[in-house]
Design an enzyme around this catalytic site. Structure first.
Site, PDB file in Angstrom:
ATOM      1  N   ASP A 200      20.915 -26.575  13.745  1.00 31.73           N
ATOM      2  CA  ASP A 200      20.576 -28.295  12.958  1.00 31.73           C
ATOM      3  C   ASP A 200      21.205 -28.562  11.540  1.00 31.73           C
ATOM      4  OD1 ASP A 200      18.260 -29.917  12.872  1.00 31.73           O
ATOM      5  OD2 ASP A 200      17.363 -28.774  10.991  1.00 31.73           O
ATOM      6  N   GLU A 269      25.067 -29.721  14.548  1.00 31.30           N
ATOM      7  CA  GLU A 269      24.708 -31.200  14.397  1.00 31.30           C
ATOM      8  C   GLU A 269      25.540 -31.738  12.770  1.00 31.30           C
ATOM      9  OE1 GLU A 269      20.456 -34.242  12.938  1.00 31.30           O
ATOM     10  OE2 GLU A 269      20.640 -32.101  12.669  1.00 31.30           O
TER      11      GLU A 269
END
Length: 533
Positions: A200, A269
Protein backbone atom coordinates in the site's frame (compact mmCIF):
# COMPACT_ATOMS: atom_id res chain seq x y z
CA UNK A 1 1.16 -22.68 -11.69
CA UNK A 2 4.67 -22.26 -10.33
CA UNK A 3 7.62 -20.02 -11.05
CA UNK A 4 6.57 -16.38 -11.25
CA UNK A 5 2.92 -17.41 -11.36
CA UNK A 6 1.82 -13.76 -11.25
CA UNK A 7 3.03 -13.18 -14.81
CA UNK A 8 0.17 -15.30 -16.14
CA UNK A 9 -2.23 -14.96 -13.24
CA UNK A 10 -5.36 -12.92 -12.55
CA UNK A 11 -5.78 -11.14 -9.20
CA UNK A 12 -9.18 -10.82 -7.55
CA UNK A 13 -9.35 -7.97 -5.05
CA UNK A 14 -11.48 -8.79 -2.02
CA UNK A 15 -12.39 -5.76 0.07
CA UNK A 16 -12.97 -7.85 3.17
CA UNK A 17 -15.46 -5.61 5.06
CA UNK A 18 -17.83 -5.78 2.07
CA UNK A 19 -17.39 -9.30 0.72
CA UNK A 20 -19.24 -11.62 3.11
CA UNK A 21 -20.25 -11.40 6.74
CA UNK A 22 -19.41 -14.76 8.27
CA UNK A 23 -20.23 -14.17 11.93
CA UNK A 24 -23.51 -12.27 11.60
CA UNK A 25 -22.47 -8.82 12.83
CA UNK A 26 -23.04 -6.98 9.53
CA UNK A 27 -19.32 -6.56 8.77
CA UNK A 28 -17.34 -8.70 6.33
CA UNK A 29 -14.65 -10.97 7.73
CA UNK A 30 -12.29 -13.86 7.06
CA UNK A 31 -14.94 -16.44 7.92
CA UNK A 32 -17.01 -14.94 5.13
CA UNK A 33 -14.14 -15.04 2.61
CA UNK A 34 -13.48 -18.67 3.51
CA UNK A 35 -17.16 -19.44 2.94
CA UNK A 36 -16.91 -18.01 -0.59
CA UNK A 37 -13.69 -19.70 -1.70
CA UNK A 38 -15.56 -22.04 -4.03
CA UNK A 39 -17.12 -19.04 -5.77
CA UNK A 40 -13.74 -17.36 -6.23
CA UNK A 41 -12.16 -20.56 -7.53
CA UNK A 42 -15.07 -21.09 -9.96
CA UNK A 43 -14.50 -17.63 -11.43
CA UNK A 44 -11.17 -18.83 -12.77
CA UNK A 45 -8.88 -16.29 -11.12
CA UNK A 46 -5.43 -17.18 -9.83
CA UNK A 47 -5.01 -15.20 -6.63
CA UNK A 48 -7.03 -13.47 -3.93
CA UNK A 49 -5.78 -10.07 -2.81
CA UNK A 50 -7.14 -9.44 0.69
CA UNK A 51 -7.53 -5.90 1.98
CA UNK A 52 -5.86 -5.38 5.40
CA UNK A 53 -7.16 -7.60 8.19
CA UNK A 54 -4.69 -6.54 10.89
CA UNK A 55 -5.62 -5.24 14.31
CA UNK A 56 -6.97 -1.74 13.70
CA UNK A 57 -9.26 0.94 15.12
CA UNK A 58 -10.84 0.90 11.63
CA UNK A 59 -10.80 4.65 11.06
CA UNK A 60 -9.61 3.77 7.55
CA UNK A 61 -11.01 0.22 7.71
CA UNK A 62 -7.76 -1.65 8.14
CA UNK A 63 -5.35 0.79 6.55
CA UNK A 64 -4.63 2.13 10.06
CA UNK A 65 -2.73 -0.73 11.67
CA UNK A 66 -2.38 -1.04 15.44
CA UNK A 67 -0.89 -4.54 15.35
CA UNK A 68 0.90 -5.96 12.30
CA UNK A 69 1.13 -9.54 13.51
CA UNK A 70 -2.46 -9.81 14.73
CA UNK A 71 -5.77 -10.28 12.97
CA UNK A 72 -8.26 -7.66 14.11
CA UNK A 73 -11.18 -9.10 16.05
CA UNK A 74 -13.83 -7.83 13.58
CA UNK A 75 -12.08 -9.84 10.84
CA UNK A 76 -11.42 -13.04 12.79
CA UNK A 77 -8.22 -14.41 14.26
CA UNK A 78 -4.99 -16.09 13.19
CA UNK A 79 -6.63 -19.52 13.27
CA UNK A 80 -9.24 -18.60 10.66
CA UNK A 81 -6.59 -16.78 8.61
CA UNK A 82 -4.49 -19.95 8.52
CA UNK A 83 -7.57 -21.97 7.64
CA UNK A 84 -8.40 -19.57 4.83
CA UNK A 85 -4.89 -19.83 3.37
CA UNK A 86 -5.04 -23.62 3.48
CA UNK A 87 -8.47 -23.64 1.88
CA UNK A 88 -7.35 -21.31 -0.89
CA UNK A 89 -4.25 -23.36 -1.60
CA UNK A 90 -6.32 -26.55 -1.68
CA UNK A 91 -8.37 -24.96 -4.47
CA UNK A 92 -5.31 -23.83 -6.41
CA UNK A 93 -5.68 -20.19 -5.34
CA UNK A 94 -2.86 -17.95 -4.15
CA UNK A 95 -3.35 -15.52 -1.27
CA UNK A 96 -1.85 -12.02 -1.40
CA UNK A 97 -2.12 -9.81 1.68
CA UNK A 98 -2.33 -6.03 1.69
CA UNK A 99 0.86 -4.78 3.36
CA UNK A 100 0.68 -1.27 4.88
CA UNK A 101 4.25 -0.05 5.44
CA UNK A 102 3.89 3.72 4.95
CA UNK A 103 2.15 4.41 8.24
CA UNK A 104 0.73 2.84 11.37
CA UNK A 105 -2.28 3.70 13.47
CA UNK A 106 -1.72 6.30 16.18
CA UNK A 107 -2.78 3.50 18.53
CA UNK A 108 0.17 1.29 17.56
CA UNK A 109 2.51 0.64 20.52
CA UNK A 110 5.41 2.10 18.52
CA UNK A 111 3.69 5.45 18.15
CA UNK A 112 2.45 5.48 21.73
CA UNK A 113 6.05 5.10 22.82
CA UNK A 114 7.10 7.83 20.38
CA UNK A 115 4.63 10.18 22.08
CA UNK A 116 6.21 9.52 25.49
CA UNK A 117 9.08 11.91 24.85
CA UNK A 118 11.86 12.93 22.50
CA UNK A 119 14.08 10.23 23.97
CA UNK A 120 11.49 7.46 23.48
CA UNK A 121 12.85 4.25 21.95
CA UNK A 122 10.54 4.59 18.97
CA UNK A 123 10.68 8.36 18.57
CA UNK A 124 12.79 8.22 15.42
CA UNK A 125 10.57 5.49 13.99
CA UNK A 126 8.32 8.34 12.86
CA UNK A 127 9.01 11.70 11.22
CA UNK A 128 9.24 14.56 13.72
CA UNK A 129 10.37 18.14 13.30
CA UNK A 130 10.45 21.39 15.24
CA UNK A 131 7.96 24.13 14.34
CA UNK A 132 8.92 27.04 12.16
CA UNK A 133 9.86 30.21 14.07
CA UNK A 134 6.23 31.35 13.86
CA UNK A 135 5.11 28.06 15.40
CA UNK A 136 3.68 26.70 12.16
CA UNK A 137 4.31 23.33 10.46
CA UNK A 138 7.82 22.59 9.11
CA UNK A 139 6.71 22.91 5.47
CA UNK A 140 3.72 22.99 3.13
CA UNK A 141 3.19 19.24 2.72
CA UNK A 142 -0.51 18.40 2.36
CA UNK A 143 -2.36 15.34 3.56
CA UNK A 144 -4.16 13.13 1.04
CA UNK A 145 -7.30 13.63 3.14
CA UNK A 146 -7.06 17.43 3.18
CA UNK A 147 -5.24 20.03 5.22
CA UNK A 148 -1.66 19.96 6.46
CA UNK A 149 0.12 16.65 6.80
CA UNK A 150 1.71 17.86 10.06
CA UNK A 151 0.10 17.62 13.51
CA UNK A 152 1.57 19.37 16.53
CA UNK A 153 2.22 17.33 19.68
CA UNK A 154 2.23 19.92 22.43
CA UNK A 155 3.79 17.79 25.24
CA UNK A 156 6.99 17.28 23.23
CA UNK A 157 6.88 20.53 21.23
CA UNK A 158 7.25 18.97 17.79
CA UNK A 159 5.15 18.16 14.73
CA UNK A 160 4.76 14.63 13.38
CA UNK A 161 4.11 13.85 9.72
CA UNK A 162 1.16 11.89 8.35
CA UNK A 163 0.56 11.47 4.63
CA UNK A 164 -3.04 10.53 5.36
CA UNK A 165 -5.09 10.97 8.57
CA UNK A 166 -3.51 12.45 11.72
CA UNK A 167 -4.33 9.05 13.21
CA UNK A 168 -2.06 7.45 10.57
CA UNK A 169 1.45 8.71 11.43
CA UNK A 170 4.00 7.95 8.73
CA UNK A 171 6.90 5.65 9.52
CA UNK A 172 10.47 6.88 9.04
CA UNK A 173 11.82 4.42 6.48
CA UNK A 174 15.22 6.11 6.63
CA UNK A 175 15.64 4.43 10.03
CA UNK A 176 17.23 0.94 9.65
CA UNK A 177 15.33 -0.26 12.73
CA UNK A 178 12.03 0.52 10.99
CA UNK A 179 13.16 -1.36 7.92
CA UNK A 180 14.15 -4.39 9.96
CA UNK A 181 10.90 -4.41 11.94
CA UNK A 182 8.75 -4.08 8.83
CA UNK A 183 10.71 -6.76 6.99
CA UNK A 184 10.08 -9.02 9.97
CA UNK A 185 6.36 -8.29 9.58
CA UNK A 186 6.61 -9.60 6.04
CA UNK A 187 8.36 -12.74 7.25
CA UNK A 188 5.65 -13.34 9.86
CA UNK A 189 2.98 -13.59 7.15
CA UNK A 190 5.19 -15.37 4.62
CA UNK A 191 5.85 -18.01 7.27
CA UNK A 192 2.06 -18.42 7.53
CA UNK A 193 1.90 -19.23 3.81
CA UNK A 194 0.87 -16.00 2.07
CA UNK A 195 2.06 -15.90 -1.52
CA UNK A 196 2.99 -12.25 -1.58
CA UNK A 197 1.93 -8.71 -0.81
CA UNK A 198 0.17 -5.80 -2.39
CA UNK A 199 2.22 -2.93 -0.95
CA UNK A 200 0.00 0.00 0.00
CA UNK A 201 1.04 3.60 -0.77
CA UNK A 202 4.51 2.42 -1.75
CA UNK A 203 5.17 5.54 -3.83
CA UNK A 204 5.07 7.59 -0.61
CA UNK A 205 7.43 5.37 1.37
CA UNK A 206 10.41 7.76 1.47
CA UNK A 207 10.24 11.53 1.95
CA UNK A 208 12.78 14.23 1.25
CA UNK A 209 15.41 14.30 4.02
CA UNK A 210 15.58 18.12 3.81
CA UNK A 211 11.78 18.52 4.12
CA UNK A 212 11.65 20.95 1.20
CA UNK A 213 8.30 22.47 0.20
CA UNK A 214 6.38 20.74 -2.57
CA UNK A 215 5.78 22.95 -5.63
CA UNK A 216 2.19 23.88 -6.31
CA UNK A 217 0.45 22.10 -9.15
CA UNK A 218 0.31 24.21 -12.32
CA UNK A 219 -2.68 22.35 -13.72
CA UNK A 220 -0.60 19.62 -15.30
CA UNK A 221 -0.30 15.99 -14.30
CA UNK A 222 0.06 15.71 -10.51
CA UNK A 223 1.57 12.91 -8.47
CA UNK A 224 -1.39 13.16 -6.11
CA UNK A 225 -3.99 10.39 -6.19
CA UNK A 226 -6.98 11.47 -8.24
CA UNK A 227 -10.11 12.32 -6.31
CA UNK A 228 -8.39 12.69 -2.95
CA UNK A 229 -9.64 15.29 -0.50
CA UNK A 230 -6.38 17.22 -0.82
CA UNK A 231 -7.55 18.43 -4.21
CA UNK A 232 -10.31 20.49 -2.67
CA UNK A 233 -7.90 22.75 -0.82
CA UNK A 234 -4.50 22.39 -2.42
CA UNK A 235 -2.93 20.63 -5.39
CA UNK A 236 0.74 19.85 -5.09
CA UNK A 237 3.19 17.98 -7.24
CA UNK A 238 4.47 15.36 -4.82
CA UNK A 239 8.08 16.20 -5.61
CA UNK A 240 9.40 15.72 -2.08
CA UNK A 241 6.81 13.38 -0.56
CA UNK A 242 6.71 10.67 -3.23
CA UNK A 243 9.05 8.66 -5.46
CA UNK A 244 12.28 9.84 -3.88
CA UNK A 245 15.62 8.70 -5.35
CA UNK A 246 16.05 6.13 -2.57
CA UNK A 247 12.78 4.33 -3.41
CA UNK A 248 14.07 1.77 -5.95
CA UNK A 249 16.86 0.67 -3.61
CA UNK A 250 14.44 0.30 -0.74
CA UNK A 251 12.07 -1.75 -2.90
CA UNK A 252 14.96 -3.98 -3.90
CA UNK A 253 15.72 -4.63 -0.22
CA UNK A 254 12.06 -5.36 0.40
CA UNK A 255 12.11 -7.85 -2.45
CA UNK A 256 15.06 -9.72 -0.95
CA UNK A 257 12.70 -10.71 1.87
CA UNK A 258 10.34 -12.45 -0.55
CA UNK A 259 13.37 -14.08 -2.19
CA UNK A 260 14.01 -15.93 1.08
CA UNK A 261 10.89 -17.95 0.21
CA UNK A 262 9.86 -19.93 -2.84
CA UNK A 263 7.62 -18.35 -5.44
CA UNK A 264 6.48 -15.20 -3.58
CA UNK A 265 5.83 -11.76 -5.05
CA UNK A 266 5.40 -8.01 -4.47
CA UNK A 267 2.79 -5.84 -6.18
CA UNK A 268 3.04 -2.12 -5.47
CA UNK A 269 0.47 0.68 -5.44
CA UNK A 270 1.92 3.56 -7.48
CA UNK A 271 -0.01 6.72 -8.26
CA UNK A 272 2.64 8.27 -10.47
CA UNK A 273 2.98 9.25 -14.10
CA UNK A 274 2.58 6.28 -16.43
CA UNK A 275 6.20 6.22 -17.59
CA UNK A 276 7.42 6.22 -14.00
CA UNK A 277 5.08 3.38 -13.05
CA UNK A 278 6.43 1.40 -15.98
CA UNK A 279 10.02 2.13 -15.00
CA UNK A 280 9.55 0.91 -11.41
CA UNK A 281 8.28 -2.47 -12.52
CA UNK A 282 11.08 -4.98 -12.07
CA UNK A 283 13.01 -2.64 -9.73
CA UNK A 284 12.00 -4.43 -6.56
CA UNK A 285 8.36 -4.82 -7.56
CA UNK A 286 7.23 -7.84 -9.51
CA UNK A 287 4.14 -5.88 -10.53
CA UNK A 288 3.91 -2.08 -10.55
CA UNK A 289 0.19 -1.36 -10.42
CA UNK A 290 -1.02 0.55 -13.47
CA UNK A 291 -4.22 2.55 -12.77
CA UNK A 292 -4.24 4.47 -16.06
CA UNK A 293 -7.34 2.75 -17.45
CA UNK A 294 -9.38 4.29 -14.64
CA UNK A 295 -8.77 7.86 -15.80
CA UNK A 296 -8.40 7.44 -19.57
CA UNK A 297 -11.34 8.73 -21.66
CA UNK A 298 -13.34 5.71 -22.82
CA UNK A 299 -12.84 5.94 -26.57
CA UNK A 300 -10.74 3.89 -28.95
CA UNK A 301 -8.20 6.58 -29.79
CA UNK A 302 -7.33 7.42 -26.21
CA UNK A 303 -7.28 3.75 -25.19
CA UNK A 304 -5.01 2.83 -28.10
CA UNK A 305 -2.66 5.70 -27.28
CA UNK A 306 -2.52 4.59 -23.65
CA UNK A 307 -1.82 0.96 -24.56
CA UNK A 308 0.98 1.84 -26.95
CA UNK A 309 2.47 4.45 -24.62
CA UNK A 310 2.52 2.03 -21.69
CA UNK A 311 4.12 -0.89 -23.52
CA UNK A 312 6.71 1.41 -25.09
CA UNK A 313 7.69 2.67 -21.63
CA UNK A 314 8.20 -0.79 -20.07
CA UNK A 315 11.90 -1.57 -19.59
CA UNK A 316 13.23 -5.08 -20.28
CA UNK A 317 12.12 -7.50 -17.59
CA UNK A 318 9.23 -5.34 -16.40
CA UNK A 319 5.86 -7.07 -16.53
CA UNK A 320 2.67 -5.14 -17.38
CA UNK A 321 -0.32 -4.78 -15.06
CA UNK A 322 -3.82 -3.41 -15.63
CA UNK A 323 -6.42 -2.18 -13.11
CA UNK A 324 -9.98 -1.08 -13.99
CA UNK A 325 -11.43 -0.43 -10.53
CA UNK A 326 -10.52 -0.58 -6.86
CA UNK A 327 -11.74 0.40 -3.41
CA UNK A 328 -10.56 4.01 -3.84
CA UNK A 329 -12.26 4.88 -7.13
CA UNK A 330 -15.76 4.93 -8.56
CA UNK A 331 -16.86 1.60 -9.99
CA UNK A 332 -16.47 0.74 -13.64
CA UNK A 333 -20.20 0.65 -14.42
CA UNK A 334 -20.72 4.11 -12.93
CA UNK A 335 -17.74 5.62 -14.76
CA UNK A 336 -18.37 4.39 -18.30
CA UNK A 337 -21.97 3.13 -18.25
CA UNK A 338 -23.34 -0.39 -17.69
CA UNK A 339 -23.65 -1.13 -21.40
CA UNK A 340 -19.88 -0.75 -21.83
CA UNK A 341 -18.92 -3.03 -18.91
CA UNK A 342 -18.62 -6.32 -20.90
CA UNK A 343 -16.32 -4.68 -23.43
CA UNK A 344 -14.22 -3.08 -20.70
CA UNK A 345 -13.83 -6.42 -18.91
CA UNK A 346 -12.88 -8.04 -22.22
CA UNK A 347 -10.09 -5.47 -22.52
CA UNK A 348 -8.93 -5.99 -18.94
CA UNK A 349 -8.73 -9.77 -19.33
CA UNK A 350 -7.11 -9.84 -22.80
CA UNK A 351 -4.56 -7.00 -22.72
CA UNK A 352 -0.98 -8.15 -22.40
CA UNK A 353 -0.13 -8.34 -18.71
CA UNK A 354 -1.59 -9.31 -15.37
CA UNK A 355 -5.12 -8.01 -14.68
CA UNK A 356 -6.58 -7.11 -11.29
CA UNK A 357 -10.34 -7.64 -11.00
CA UNK A 358 -12.19 -5.75 -8.24
CA UNK A 359 -14.87 -7.74 -6.39
CA UNK A 360 -18.32 -7.02 -7.82
CA UNK A 361 -17.05 -5.82 -11.20
CA UNK A 362 -17.71 -9.37 -12.43
CA UNK A 363 -21.36 -8.58 -11.65
CA UNK A 364 -21.31 -5.16 -13.29
CA UNK A 365 -22.06 -3.51 -9.95
CA UNK A 366 -22.49 0.27 -10.05
CA UNK A 367 -21.70 2.61 -7.20
CA UNK A 368 -24.30 2.59 -4.43
CA UNK A 369 -24.95 6.14 -3.17
CA UNK A 370 -24.62 6.54 0.60
CA UNK A 371 -26.27 9.45 2.40
CA UNK A 372 -24.51 11.41 5.10
CA UNK A 373 -26.24 9.58 7.93
CA UNK A 374 -24.74 6.27 6.78
CA UNK A 375 -21.32 7.51 5.65
CA UNK A 376 -18.40 5.51 6.99
CA UNK A 377 -15.37 6.53 4.93
CA UNK A 378 -12.94 8.96 6.55
CA UNK A 379 -12.66 10.99 3.33
CA UNK A 380 -16.39 11.77 3.45
CA UNK A 381 -16.48 12.32 7.21
CA UNK A 382 -13.64 14.87 7.00
CA UNK A 383 -15.17 16.75 4.06
CA UNK A 384 -18.93 16.08 4.08
CA UNK A 385 -20.96 16.74 0.97
CA UNK A 386 -18.05 17.15 -1.43
CA UNK A 387 -18.48 13.73 -3.02
CA UNK A 388 -15.03 12.52 -1.99
CA UNK A 389 -16.19 9.55 0.05
CA UNK A 390 -15.33 6.04 -1.10
CA UNK A 391 -18.34 4.28 0.44
CA UNK A 392 -20.30 3.97 -2.86
CA UNK A 393 -17.71 1.67 -4.47
CA UNK A 394 -17.54 -0.48 -1.34
CA UNK A 395 -21.13 -1.70 -1.35
CA UNK A 396 -21.55 -5.14 0.25
CA UNK A 397 -21.47 -7.95 -2.28
CA UNK A 398 -24.97 -9.12 -3.33
CA UNK A 399 -25.02 -12.90 -3.26
CA UNK A 400 -28.74 -13.67 -3.39
CA UNK A 401 -31.66 -12.13 -5.24
CA UNK A 402 -34.48 -11.97 -2.69
CA UNK A 403 -33.29 -11.38 0.91
CA UNK A 404 -33.24 -7.79 2.11
CA UNK A 405 -29.49 -7.99 2.79
CA UNK A 406 -28.78 -9.87 -0.47
CA UNK A 407 -27.14 -12.74 1.36
CA UNK A 408 -24.28 -10.60 2.65
CA UNK A 409 -25.49 -10.69 6.25
CA UNK A 410 -28.66 -12.02 7.98
CA UNK A 411 -31.80 -10.08 7.15
CA UNK A 412 -32.30 -9.01 10.75
CA UNK A 413 -28.80 -7.47 10.91
CA UNK A 414 -27.91 -4.01 9.63
CA UNK A 415 -24.99 -4.17 7.22
CA UNK A 416 -22.05 -1.85 7.85
CA UNK A 417 -22.88 -0.03 4.60
CA UNK A 418 -26.40 0.14 3.16
CA UNK A 419 -27.45 -2.47 0.60
CA UNK A 420 -29.82 -0.80 -1.89
CA UNK A 421 -33.12 -2.41 -2.86
CA UNK A 422 -31.88 -2.93 -6.41
CA UNK A 423 -28.84 -5.00 -5.36
CA UNK A 424 -30.61 -8.33 -5.88
CA UNK A 425 -30.83 -7.69 -9.63
CA UNK A 426 -27.02 -7.83 -9.76
CA UNK A 427 -26.67 -10.79 -7.39
CA UNK A 428 -24.53 -13.83 -8.04
CA UNK A 429 -27.65 -15.99 -7.70
CA UNK A 430 -29.55 -14.17 -10.46
CA UNK A 431 -26.59 -13.91 -12.84
CA UNK A 432 -25.58 -17.55 -12.59
CA UNK A 433 -28.90 -18.41 -14.26
CA UNK A 434 -28.40 -16.06 -17.21
CA UNK A 435 -25.92 -17.19 -19.93
CA UNK A 436 -25.31 -13.62 -21.14
CA UNK A 437 -24.92 -12.07 -17.69
CA UNK A 438 -21.75 -10.16 -16.89
CA UNK A 439 -20.77 -12.90 -14.44
CA UNK A 440 -21.06 -15.65 -17.04
CA UNK A 441 -19.19 -13.57 -19.62
CA UNK A 442 -16.31 -13.04 -17.16
CA UNK A 443 -16.16 -16.76 -16.41
CA UNK A 444 -15.99 -17.50 -20.14
CA UNK A 445 -13.21 -14.97 -20.67
CA UNK A 446 -11.19 -16.34 -17.78
CA UNK A 447 -11.63 -19.87 -19.14
CA UNK A 448 -10.35 -18.75 -22.53
CA UNK A 449 -7.42 -17.05 -20.85
CA UNK A 450 -6.50 -20.34 -19.14
CA UNK A 451 -6.94 -22.37 -22.31
CA UNK A 452 -5.11 -20.07 -24.76
CA UNK A 453 -1.47 -19.40 -23.98
CA UNK A 454 -1.47 -16.54 -26.47
CA UNK A 455 -3.79 -14.54 -24.17
CA UNK A 456 -1.32 -14.95 -21.32
CA UNK A 457 2.00 -14.67 -23.16
CA UNK A 458 1.44 -13.35 -26.66
CA UNK A 459 2.61 -9.99 -27.96
CA UNK A 460 0.09 -7.24 -28.64
CA UNK A 461 -0.41 -5.11 -31.75
CA UNK A 462 -3.09 -2.45 -32.11
CA UNK A 463 -4.81 -3.07 -35.47
CA UNK A 464 -7.54 -0.45 -35.54
CA UNK A 465 -8.35 2.53 -33.36
CA UNK A 466 -11.30 4.85 -33.84
CA UNK A 467 -13.29 6.95 -31.36
CA UNK A 468 -16.00 4.27 -31.50
CA UNK A 469 -13.97 1.06 -31.53
CA UNK A 470 -10.67 -0.61 -30.70
CA UNK A 471 -9.11 -3.79 -32.06
CA UNK A 472 -5.81 -5.45 -31.29
CA UNK A 473 -4.05 -8.73 -32.00
CA UNK A 474 -2.57 -10.95 -29.32
CA UNK A 475 0.26 -13.08 -30.72
CA UNK A 476 1.28 -13.46 -34.34
CA UNK A 477 1.72 -16.04 -37.05
CA UNK A 478 -0.48 -19.12 -36.79
CA UNK A 479 -1.43 -18.57 -33.16
CA UNK A 480 -3.22 -15.24 -32.77
CA UNK A 481 -6.39 -13.86 -31.24
CA UNK A 482 -8.13 -10.73 -32.46
CA UNK A 483 -9.87 -8.70 -29.75
CA UNK A 484 -12.42 -6.19 -31.07
CA UNK A 485 -14.58 -3.91 -28.91
CA UNK A 486 -17.38 -1.63 -30.05
CA UNK A 487 -17.41 1.35 -27.70
CA UNK A 488 -20.47 2.97 -29.24
CA UNK A 489 -24.21 2.53 -29.63
CA UNK A 490 -23.81 2.10 -33.42
CA UNK A 491 -22.85 -0.98 -35.40
CA UNK A 492 -19.16 -1.08 -36.31
CA UNK A 493 -17.24 -2.96 -39.00
CA UNK A 494 -13.51 -3.54 -38.50
CA UNK A 495 -11.30 -4.88 -41.30
CA UNK A 496 -8.60 -7.46 -40.61
CA UNK A 497 -6.38 -9.78 -42.62
CA UNK A 498 -7.05 -13.49 -42.82
CA UNK A 499 -9.85 -15.64 -41.52
CA UNK A 500 -11.28 -15.52 -38.04
CA UNK A 501 -13.01 -18.25 -36.06
CA UNK A 502 -15.24 -16.77 -33.37
CA UNK A 503 -14.17 -17.70 -29.84
CA UNK A 504 -16.31 -15.45 -27.67
CA UNK A 505 -18.84 -12.66 -27.88
CA UNK A 506 -20.47 -10.50 -25.27
CA UNK A 507 -23.69 -10.70 -27.30
CA UNK A 508 -23.91 -13.87 -29.38
CA UNK A 509 -24.63 -17.30 -27.96
CA UNK A 510 -22.35 -20.24 -28.70
CA UNK A 511 -24.51 -21.43 -31.60
CA UNK A 512 -24.28 -18.05 -33.33
CA UNK A 513 -20.51 -17.89 -33.44
CA UNK A 514 -19.19 -18.53 -36.89
CA UNK A 515 -16.29 -18.09 -39.29
CA UNK A 516 -15.49 -14.59 -40.52
CA UNK A 517 -13.02 -13.28 -43.11
CA UNK A 518 -11.81 -9.80 -43.98
CA UNK A 519 -13.98 -7.88 -41.57
CA UNK A 520 -15.72 -8.24 -38.24
CA UNK A 521 -19.15 -6.73 -37.71
CA UNK A 522 -19.98 -5.71 -34.16
CA UNK A 523 -23.36 -4.93 -32.65
CA UNK A 524 -23.61 -1.85 -30.42
CA UNK A 525 -21.26 -2.20 -27.42
CA UNK A 526 -20.31 -5.75 -28.46
CA UNK A 527 -16.90 -7.24 -27.74
CA UNK A 528 -15.66 -10.27 -29.67
CA UNK A 529 -12.63 -12.54 -29.76
CA UNK A 530 -11.58 -14.34 -32.95
CA UNK A 531 -8.91 -16.97 -33.52
CA UNK A 532 -7.17 -15.55 -36.60
CA UNK A 533 -5.31 -17.49 -39.28
Amino acid sequence: MTGQWWREGVFYQVYVPSFQDGDGDGFGDLWGVERRLDYIAALGVTAIWLSPVYASPLLDFGYDVSGYTEVGAPFGDLAVFDQLVRGAHDRGLRVVLDYVPQHTSSEHPWFRDALSGRDGAHRDWYIWHDPKPDGGPPNNWASAFGGSSWTFHEPTGQYYYHAHLPEQPSLNWRNPDVQQAMFDVMRFWLDRGVDGFRVDAVWRLIKDAQLRDNPMDDGGESFEIGGAAAHTTVRQVQKYTADQPELPGLLARMHTVTEEYDDRMLMGELHLKLERVAALGGRGLDLAMNFSLIDTPWNGLDLANLIQRYYAALPPGSHPNWVLSNHDRSRLASRIGPERVPGALALLLTLKGTPTLYYGDELGLPDAPVDGAHARDCAELRAPGLGLGRDPQRMPMPWREKPARAGFTPDDVESWLPIPSWAGRFSVESQELSPRSVLCLVKELLMLRRELAVLRRGDITVLSAHPDHLAYLRGDGEDAVLVAVNLSERHQSIAFSGTGRALWSSHATAGERDQQAGAIDLAPFEARLLAVT
